[in-house]
Design an enzyme around this catalytic site. Structure first.
Site, mmCIF file in Angstrom:
data_model
loop_
_atom_site.group_PDB
_atom_site.id
_atom_site.type_symbol
_atom_site.label_atom_id
_atom_site.label_comp_id
_atom_site.label_asym_id
_atom_site.label_seq_id
_atom_site.Cartn_x
_atom_site.Cartn_y
_atom_site.Cartn_z
ATOM 1 N N GLY A 156 -5.467 -9.100 0.379
ATOM 2 C CA GLY A 156 -6.371 -9.443 -1.119
ATOM 3 C C GLY A 156 -7.634 -9.773 -0.974
ATOM 4 O O GLY A 156 -8.137 -10.680 -0.321
ATOM 5 N N LYS A 204 5.593 -5.474 3.341
ATOM 6 C CA LYS A 204 4.477 -5.906 2.780
ATOM 7 C C LYS A 204 5.141 -6.525 1.555
ATOM 8 O O LYS A 204 5.801 -6.127 0.666
ATOM 9 C CB LYS A 204 3.292 -4.873 2.319
ATOM 10 C CG LYS A 204 2.356 -5.546 1.501
ATOM 11 C CD LYS A 204 1.344 -4.669 1.182
ATOM 12 C CE LYS A 204 -0.081 -5.107 0.445
ATOM 13 N NZ LYS A 204 -0.895 -4.263 0.064
ATOM 14 N N CYS A 225 4.010 -3.430 -4.444
ATOM 15 C CA CYS A 225 3.439 -2.627 -5.177
ATOM 16 C C CYS A 225 3.790 -3.313 -6.711
ATOM 17 O O CYS A 225 5.078 -3.050 -7.160
ATOM 18 C CB CYS A 225 4.282 -1.159 -5.227
ATOM 19 S SG CYS A 225 3.434 -0.260 -6.431
ATOM 20 N N ARG A 277 -7.919 -2.000 -1.019
ATOM 21 C CA ARG A 277 -9.272 -1.670 -1.865
ATOM 22 C C ARG A 277 -10.498 -1.543 -1.522
ATOM 23 O O ARG A 277 -11.451 -1.041 -1.922
ATOM 24 C CB ARG A 277 -8.944 -2.440 -3.427
ATOM 25 C CG ARG A 277 -7.812 -2.111 -4.162
ATOM 26 C CD ARG A 277 -7.712 -3.151 -5.434
ATOM 27 N NE ARG A 277 -7.621 -4.394 -4.967
ATOM 28 C CZ ARG A 277 -8.360 -5.554 -5.536
ATOM 29 N NH1 ARG A 277 -8.923 -5.319 -6.548
ATOM 30 N NH2 ARG A 277 -8.188 -6.854 -5.022
#
Length: 256
Positions: free
Chosen positions: A129, A66, A27, A153
């Site tokens: 990504g 992650k 993050c 996303r």
């Protein structure tokens, strides 16, 4: 703090059935790294290893992690060392976002560094990504040699992306765009879940919902008008009525 992470993990397992628990050391949010959490664990990697080890030895489910390809700069050798440390600490898999913490979500994805991680460890490695469609998913897999991909996303406002990617990787014909009525139906269901479960004030919930309306209807004709009208909604009912009206009156035409 490893002990605090363990207590939190056990609380999760008490209330939910999960397949694995993931430690998010990727993050990039300033308020998170400021506390020494998130991607800052790439700087304090010994803390990261301690957390993974504590959870892996104490929990009945696999523990994954992650990471990103670096903190301030891309450094394949350094991130490979961290990945090796995660494996030795007991991680069952590693998810790698192909940007540094300082890059956030901007710039190109560093497939080379992800591939280095894959070649360094024996546990499964997943690339992350810019995976917004089937073609980009295939590109990530081929460029990194990873065991799988992580969609983040790309799923915002597009829960159909997983089916699209699965079909693309099987060589199936690219699916047709999702019908606007179907999008509307799923969007309203999603907004209803937010209304019921999100722990915010009524006005806070509506503000939170607005971005979902824009995500679901992103790319359709009339996006400009959608943004303008969505910002004017003040209640849940107004927002639902607005979505229904925009679709029914075909206000999604023009003003792209």
């Amino acid at each position: 703090d490893p002990e605090m992470m363990l207590k939190a993990s056990r609380k999760i397992l008490d209330i939910a059935k999960v397949s694995f628990l993931d430690v998010n050391a990727a993050c990039p949010a300033k308020k998170v790294v400021k506390k020494g959490a998130g991607a800052y664990l790439l700087v304090n990697d010994q803390d990261l290893f301690s957390i993974i080890k504590k959870l892996a030895l104490s929990l009945p489910v696999p523990v994954t992690v992650k990471i990103r390809v670096g903190y301030e700069k891309r450094d394949p050798e350094a991130i490979a060392k961290i990945a090796r440390g995660c494996q030795e600490s007991g991680a069952s898999a590693i998810f790698v976002h192909g940007r540094t913490r300082s890059e956030g979500y901007a710039g190109t994805v560093d497939y080379d560094s992800i591939r280095v991680v894959k070649e360094t460890v024996k546990i499964p490695v997943f690339a992350s990504g810019n995976i917004f469609n089937g073609a980009l998913a295939e590109k990530a897999i081929k460029a990194t040699g990873c065991d799988g991909i992580l969609v983040a996303r790309g799923a915002l406002g597009n829960p159909w992306i997983f089916e699209e990617i699965a079909g693309y990787l099987k060589g199936e014909t690219t699916p047709q765009p999702v019908d606007i009525e179907i999008k509307k139906s799923v969007l309203i269901k999603h907004l209803s879940y937010i209304m019921e479960y999100k722990d915010l004030t009524p006005s806070g919930k509506v503000g939170y919902m607005r971005k979902f309306v824009m995500w679901y209807l992103k790319g359709v004709p009339g996006a400009k008008r959608i943004r303008e009208k969505t910002c004017s909604a003040r209640t849940f009912d107004e927002l639902i009525e607005l979505v229904n009206t925009m679709v029914a009156e075909k206000l999604l035409v023009g003003d792209v």
